[in-house]
Write a protein that holds these residues in place. Structure first.
Motif, PDB file in Angstrom:
ATOM      1  N   ASP A   7      -1.104   9.434  -0.239  1.00 39.62           N
ATOM      2  CA  ASP A   7      -0.612   8.884  -1.331  1.00 39.62           C
ATOM      3  C   ASP A   7      -0.247   9.893  -2.342  1.00 39.62           C
ATOM      4  OD1 ASP A   7      -0.605   5.658  -2.359  1.00 39.62           O
ATOM      5  OD2 ASP A   7      -1.039   7.118  -4.037  1.00 39.62           O
ATOM      6  N   GLU A   8       0.675   9.336  -3.247  1.00 37.47           N
ATOM      7  CA  GLU A   8       1.077  10.550  -4.398  1.00 37.47           C
ATOM      8  C   GLU A   8      -0.239  10.628  -5.398  1.00 37.47           C
ATOM      9  OE1 GLU A   8       3.654   7.862  -7.183  1.00 37.47           O
ATOM     10  OE2 GLU A   8       4.551   8.631  -5.435  1.00 37.47           O
ATOM     11  N   SER A   9      -0.973   9.486  -5.520  1.00 35.88           N
ATOM     12  CA  SER A   9      -2.115   9.674  -6.365  1.00 35.88           C
ATOM     13  C   SER A   9      -3.135   9.985  -5.941  1.00 35.88           C
ATOM     14  CB  SER A   9      -2.258   8.140  -6.910  1.00 35.88           C
ATOM     15  OG  SER A   9      -3.263   7.728  -7.672  1.00 35.88           O
ATOM     16  N   GLU A  10      -4.038  10.733  -6.571  1.00 32.94           N
ATOM     17  CA  GLU A  10      -5.305  11.227  -6.419  1.00 32.94           C
ATOM     18  C   GLU A  10      -6.317  10.141  -6.246  1.00 32.94           C
ATOM     19  OE1 GLU A  10      -9.428  12.342  -6.408  1.00 32.94           O
ATOM     20  OE2 GLU A  10      -8.297  11.672  -8.249  1.00 32.94           O
ATOM     21  N   ARG A  11      -6.367   9.206  -7.339  1.00 32.94           N
ATOM     22  CA  ARG A  11      -7.144   8.254  -7.476  1.00 32.94           C
ATOM     23  C   ARG A  11      -7.118   7.320  -5.969  1.00 32.94           C
ATOM     24  NH1 ARG A  11      -6.266   3.033 -11.444  1.00 32.94           N
ATOM     25  NH2 ARG A  11      -8.305   1.996 -10.977  1.00 32.94           N
ATOM     26  N   CYS A  40      -8.962   5.165  -1.270  1.00 38.52           N
ATOM     27  CA  CYS A  40      -8.749   4.836   0.446  1.00 38.52           C
ATOM     28  C   CYS A  40      -9.587   5.615   1.342  1.00 38.52           C
ATOM     29  CB  CYS A  40      -7.153   5.037   0.459  1.00 38.52           C
ATOM     30  SG  CYS A  40      -6.031   3.904   0.044  1.00 38.52           S
ATOM     31  N   ALA A  41      -9.864   6.585   0.921  1.00 37.03           N
ATOM     32  CA  ALA A  41     -10.786   7.438   1.736  1.00 37.03           C
ATOM     33  C   ALA A  41     -12.202   6.811   1.805  1.00 37.03           C
ATOM     34  CB  ALA A  41     -11.188   8.721   1.355  1.00 37.03           C
ATOM     35  N   ILE A  42     -12.806   6.341   0.444  1.00 33.63           N
ATOM     36  CA  ILE A  42     -14.032   5.375   0.347  1.00 33.63           C
ATOM     37  C   ILE A  42     -14.139   4.337   1.226  1.00 33.63           C
ATOM     38  CG2 ILE A  42     -15.442   4.493  -1.032  1.00 33.63           C
ATOM     39  CD1 ILE A  42     -14.705   6.738  -3.333  1.00 33.63           C
ATOM     40  N   PHE A  43     -12.778   3.490   1.070  1.00 36.21           N
ATOM     41  CA  PHE A  43     -12.790   2.216   1.775  1.00 36.21           C
ATOM     42  C   PHE A  43     -12.596   2.476   3.420  1.00 36.21           C
ATOM     43  CE2 PHE A  43      -9.846   0.746  -1.985  1.00 36.21           C
ATOM     44  CZ  PHE A  43     -11.194   0.775  -2.830  1.00 36.21           C
ATOM     45  N   TYR A  44     -11.969   3.323   3.722  1.00 37.05           N
ATOM     46  CA  TYR A  44     -11.965   3.676   5.218  1.00 37.05           C
ATOM     47  C   TYR A  44     -13.051   4.163   5.645  1.00 37.05           C
ATOM     48  CZ  TYR A  44     -10.475   5.611   9.758  1.00 37.05           C
ATOM     49  OH  TYR A  44     -10.449   5.908  10.977  1.00 37.05           O
ATOM     50  N   LEU A  95       0.629  -1.035   0.078  1.00 41.28           N
ATOM     51  CA  LEU A  95       0.045   0.178  -0.071  1.00 41.28           C
ATOM     52  C   LEU A  95       0.616   1.402   0.170  1.00 41.28           C
ATOM     53  CD1 LEU A  95      -2.942   1.292   0.251  1.00 41.28           C
ATOM     54  CD2 LEU A  95      -2.654   0.992   2.723  1.00 41.28           C
ATOM     55  N   LYS A  96       1.915   1.348   0.613  1.00 36.44           N
ATOM     56  CA  LYS A  96       2.588   2.402   0.630  1.00 36.44           C
ATOM     57  C   LYS A  96       3.670   2.468  -0.371  1.00 36.44           C
ATOM     58  CE  LYS A  96       5.716   4.953   4.093  1.00 36.44           C
ATOM     59  NZ  LYS A  96       6.621   5.038   5.196  1.00 36.44           N
ATOM     60  N   ASN A  97       4.431   1.380  -0.595  1.00 36.30           N
ATOM     61  CA  ASN A  97       5.404   1.320  -1.660  1.00 36.30           C
ATOM     62  C   ASN A  97       5.219   0.947  -3.164  1.00 36.30           C
ATOM     63  OD1 ASN A  97       7.201   2.479   0.503  1.00 36.30           O
ATOM     64  ND2 ASN A  97       7.125   0.381   1.416  1.00 36.30           N
ATOM     65  N   GLY A  98       4.027   0.452  -3.322  1.00 35.07           N
ATOM     66  CA  GLY A  98       3.551  -0.196  -4.477  1.00 35.07           C
ATOM     67  C   GLY A  98       3.631   0.880  -5.974  1.00 35.07           C
ATOM     68  N   LYS A  99       4.252   0.089  -6.972  1.00 34.46           N
ATOM     69  CA  LYS A  99       4.594   1.004  -7.948  1.00 34.46           C
ATOM     70  C   LYS A  99       3.494   1.454  -8.847  1.00 34.46           C
ATOM     71  CE  LYS A  99       9.113  -1.449  -8.459  1.00 34.46           C
ATOM     72  NZ  LYS A  99       9.662  -2.515  -9.024  1.00 34.46           N
ATOM     73  N   THR A 100       2.435   0.743  -8.791  1.00 29.80           N
ATOM     74  CA  THR A 100       1.101   0.867  -9.696  1.00 29.80           C
ATOM     75  C   THR A 100       0.213   1.268  -8.531  1.00 29.80           C
ATOM     76  OG1 THR A 100       0.360  -1.127  -9.483  1.00 29.80           O
ATOM     77  CG2 THR A 100       1.942  -0.614 -11.360  1.00 29.80           C
ATOM     78  N   GLU A 101      -0.871   2.036  -9.244  1.00 26.50           N
ATOM     79  CA  GLU A 101      -1.899   2.374  -8.511  1.00 26.50           C
ATOM     80  C   GLU A 101      -2.761   1.130  -8.145  1.00 26.50           C
ATOM     81  OE1 GLU A 101      -4.235   5.028 -11.079  1.00 26.50           O
ATOM     82  OE2 GLU A 101      -3.120   6.796 -10.042  1.00 26.50           O
ATOM     83  N   GLU A 102      -2.927  -0.035  -9.251  1.00 27.50           N
ATOM     84  CA  GLU A 102      -3.668  -0.847  -9.071  1.00 27.50           C
ATOM     85  C   GLU A 102      -3.242  -1.800  -7.701  1.00 27.50           C
ATOM     86  OE1 GLU A 102      -2.579   0.124 -12.050  1.00 27.50           O
ATOM     87  OE2 GLU A 102      -4.559   0.593 -13.104  1.00 27.50           O
ATOM     88  N   GLU A 103      -1.854  -1.932  -7.633  1.00 27.41           N
ATOM     89  CA  GLU A 103      -1.462  -3.073  -6.293  1.00 27.41           C
ATOM     90  C   GLU A 103      -1.661  -2.012  -5.167  1.00 27.41           C
ATOM     91  OE1 GLU A 103       3.115  -3.494  -6.297  1.00 27.41           O
ATOM     92  OE2 GLU A 103       2.890  -2.351  -8.260  1.00 27.41           O
TER      93      GLU A 103
END
Length: 123
Positions: free
Chosen positions: A103-107, A112-116, A68-76
């Motif tokens: 996270d660096e990605s807005e998506r 994550c906000a929705i899931f949380y 979650l913190k270090n994954g290279k892609t948004e998908e992972e």
């Protein structure tokens, strides 16, 4: 196309495996899924995360938090967030909350906000 085929195979066999698994070999399945998290194959990695979440695998929390913190892609990162939300431990949910902010990605932040927030409603 090759990645899609691999993903479909993993989902089909993983679902069948999940349905047939008894309590005696859950640990072995978890161990194999943990190995899948280390794969360079994105489909295998995300499917492994998904099934660890379905199992509620508390022993996978640290590995999923790392993805979650270090994954290279948004998908992972997103699949790790989903799995951590399903595991629903305090530590796992805190990690998802942090990614919703940093996270660096807005998506990824948005999902994550929705899931949380969804997990907060069910607790």
């Amino acid at each position: 196309m090759k990645k899609l085929n691999v993903l479909l195979l993993v989902l089909l066999f993983g679902g069948a495996l999940l349905a047939k698994t008894n309590l005696n070999n859950v640990s072995e399945v978890e161990d194999n899924l943990m190995i899948g998290l280390q794969s360079d194959n994105l489909g295998l990695k995300t499917s492994s995360a998904y099934y660890l979440g379905e199992y509620g695998s508390s022993k996978s929390v640290n590995a999923l938090m790392s993805i979650l913190k270090n994954g290279k892609t948004e998908e992972e990162r997103i699949s790790a967030a989903v799995a951590l939300t399903k595991i629903n431990s305090e530590k796992a949910l805190f990690a998802v909350k942090q990614r919703a902010q940093f996270d660096e990605s807005e998506r990824v932040r948005r999902l994550c906000a929705i899931f949380y927030n969804q997990s907060e409603k069910t607790n």
